[in-house]
Design an enzyme around this catalytic site. Structure first.
Site, PDB file in Angstrom:
ATOM      1  CB  SER A 277      -0.965  -0.043   1.400  1.00 44.08           C
ATOM      2  OG  SER A 277      -0.209  -0.086   2.399  1.00 44.08           O
ATOM      3  CG  HIS A 307      -0.985  -5.133   2.241  1.00 42.89           C
ATOM      4  ND1 HIS A 307      -0.207  -4.952   3.466  1.00 42.89           N
ATOM      5  CD2 HIS A 307      -0.759  -3.875   1.656  1.00 42.89           C
ATOM      6  CE1 HIS A 307       0.572  -3.770   3.639  1.00 42.89           C
ATOM      7  NE2 HIS A 307       0.042  -2.966   2.520  1.00 42.89           N
ATOM      8  CG  HIS A 353       6.454  -8.889   8.894  1.00 45.38           C
ATOM      9  ND1 HIS A 353       7.534  -7.960   8.203  1.00 45.38           N
ATOM     10  CD2 HIS A 353       5.467  -8.007   8.784  1.00 45.38           C
ATOM     11  CE1 HIS A 353       6.943  -6.978   7.841  1.00 45.38           C
ATOM     12  NE2 HIS A 353       5.681  -6.887   8.469  1.00 45.38           N
ATOM     13  NE  ARG A 362       3.118  -3.594  12.772  1.00 48.82           N
ATOM     14  CZ  ARG A 362       2.889  -3.764  11.566  1.00 48.82           C
ATOM     15  NH1 ARG A 362       2.074  -2.989  10.734  1.00 48.82           N
ATOM     16  NH2 ARG A 362       3.237  -4.840  10.941  1.00 48.82           N
ATOM     17  CG  ASP A 408      -2.478  -8.391   9.837  1.00 47.64           C
ATOM     18  OD1 ASP A 408      -2.959  -7.176  10.073  1.00 47.64           O
ATOM     19  OD2 ASP A 408      -1.806  -8.796   8.724  1.00 47.64           O
TER      20      ASP A 408
END
Length: 471
Positions: A277, A307, A353, A362, A408
């Site tokens: 993105s 993504h 990742h 995160r 995620d």
């Protein structure tokens, strides 16, 4: 933040550079804003000339220095590992994770202004940090929050454009359509048509970017309310900040949900320039497409299953575990289910990742949020078990460079706990967040006069011929 250390001695903004001894394991020198100037535009106007000169110096003194060798594996492997982009707002380290202008996520949580004492950082504070390289005061973050609210009204034609789509269309399709409909108000497009000098490109880009950042929560909230809440819109609350208002317009007024949304937007805002993105937004903007066109393109990349769409896949997979094995699944049952997933040719969503080689910071800050606010939630307990079970299995498999959970792996469980259960919508939340990082960098792209991006491509025949000659 090394990028701006020299600025503190030269700027008229009277910044002071201080060491933060309270930050565990950190000896980084940080710029803390002390200026009374609440206008972000004027601060950028001060900073940009110095950074333009810095870029010129780097190009003239170091332009011919090599940054690495390109291998055939890199060309065939999606350009993985190539250093080929300038991205000022953040940097991703394989071990440390993301740093926003030099600050790690834990440092941002401690240093950026919060809505309440000891609370999660305000997205407005992060936006100020990404654009200026300085930690803002609470007054500056509040002024920016007010500025964003003043830009947040949505023209009726945007809602009509979204309404032209079937209500069953994917939320990201509806969201990207709404962003494209906003494009007609682009100040950059108007200025370019009138013949603006390229040295001024950043100014209408700044206007577009702040307006876009301000408007995307309302557009995203409309998509949610249209799809899941009978189209009943909730107006903005002028007493709330960016993250709090987003939660409110979605229909969630719990103080904890507002805190979660502040954290969510901050940690999803930027992840250096090479991800799909961010790179898409940068690439499209390099053709002098305006911020609306560039961000809409970025959203279409974010919507891909590899993504941003991965966050919905995680919660759906976790719920499939519960449906088959129950909430009180044992460790052995969970191991069997993981192997069943892998042996069916699928991946365990939320693990691994492309760059990181340790657990995603995160993920960790979301885990800390869960331990604080929902320690007994059954799905959170399952996520915790997965943290223990999945990495050893992926390591045993021997094909995964990073077996650890990424961002995620956790976000869906938190959202689900506070009532936002529609996993299909989760990527839109990611998109709202990513506007802050992509637009911040786009302003600097224009300020630094970065050129049209045009890498060289080759054919398999070219590769074969070249490699045979080199052998």
């Amino acid at each position: 933040m090394a990028f701006y250390r020299s600025v503190s001695l030269l700027s008229k903004l009277r910044n002071r550079v201080v060491q933060q001894p309270s930050l565990t394991n950190s000896v980084r020198w940080l710029q803390i804003q002390t200026s009374s100037d609440l206008d972000l535009h004027s601060q950028l106007k001060e900073l940009i000339p110095e950074q333009q000169e810095r870029l010129k110096k780097i190009k003239s003194e170091y332009g011919k220095i090599q940054l690495g060798n390109i291998t055939v594996d890199m060309v065939l492997g999606g350009m993985r590992g190539m250093t080929g982009l300038l991205w000022e707002t953040s940097l991703l380290d394989p071990d440390e994770g993301i740093r926003f202008r030099g600050l790690s996520i834990p440092e941002c949580q401690k240093l950026l202004p919060a809505a309440k004492q000891g609370g999660e950082p305000l997205p407005e504070g992060l936006l100020w940090l990404l654009l200026t390289g300085k930690v803002p005061t609470k007054e500056q973050a509040d002024a920016l929050s007010k500025e964003l609210r003043s830009r947040a009204s949505i023209p009726d034609h945007v809602y009509k454009a979204i309404d032209a789509l079937p209500v069953t269309a994917h939320p990201m399709t509806q969201f990207a359509t709404g962003v494209m409909a906003l494009q007609v108000q682009s100040e950059f497009s108007k200025a370019y048509e009138k013949g603006i000098h390229k040295s001024k490109y950043w100014e209408p880009t700044f206007e577009d970017s702040l307006s876009l950042i301000a408007q995307v929560p309302a557009v995203a909230a409309y998509v949610y309310r249209r799809m899941y809440k009978n189209g009943e819109r909730i107006p903005m609350d002028d007493s709330l900040d960016y993250g709090g208002n987003f939660a409110h317009m979605l229909g969630f007024d719990s103080p904890e949900m507002q805190e979660l949304m502040r954290l969510y937007v901050v940690i999803h805002s930027d992840h250096e320039g090479g991800n799909v993105s961010a790179h898409t937004g940068h690439l499209v903007a390099s053709a002098l497409s305006d911020p609306y066109l560039s961000f809409a393109a970025a959203l279409n990349g974010l919507a891909g299953p590899l993504h941003g769409l991965a966050n919905q896949e995680v919660l759906l997979w976790i719920k499939s575990v519960v449906d088959e094995c129950g909430e009180n699944i044992t460790t052995d049952q969970l191991k069997d289910y993981v192997w069943k997933t892998l042996n069916s040719g699928k991946v365990v969503p939320g693990f691994g990742h492309g760059v990181l080689r340790k657990t995603d910071p995160r993920y960790m800050c979301q885990r800390e949020f869960a331990l604080k606010h929902l320690p007994n939630d059954p799905l959170f307990k399952l996520v915790s078990k997965l943290y223990d079970v999945v990495p050893p299995i992926l390591t045993e498999l021997g094909k995964v460079k990073n077996p650890w959970p990424n961002v995620d792996a956790h976000s869906g469980v938190l959202l689900n706990y506070y009532g936002l259960t529609e996993a299909r919508y989760y990527t839109v939340l990611f998109g709202v967040s990513r506007a802050i990082g992509i637009c911040s960098q786009l302003i600097w792209d224009r300020a630094l006069g970065l050129p049209l991006e045009r890498p060289k491509s080759v054919t398999m025949e070219w590769l074969e011929t070249h490699c045979k000659k080199s052998a």
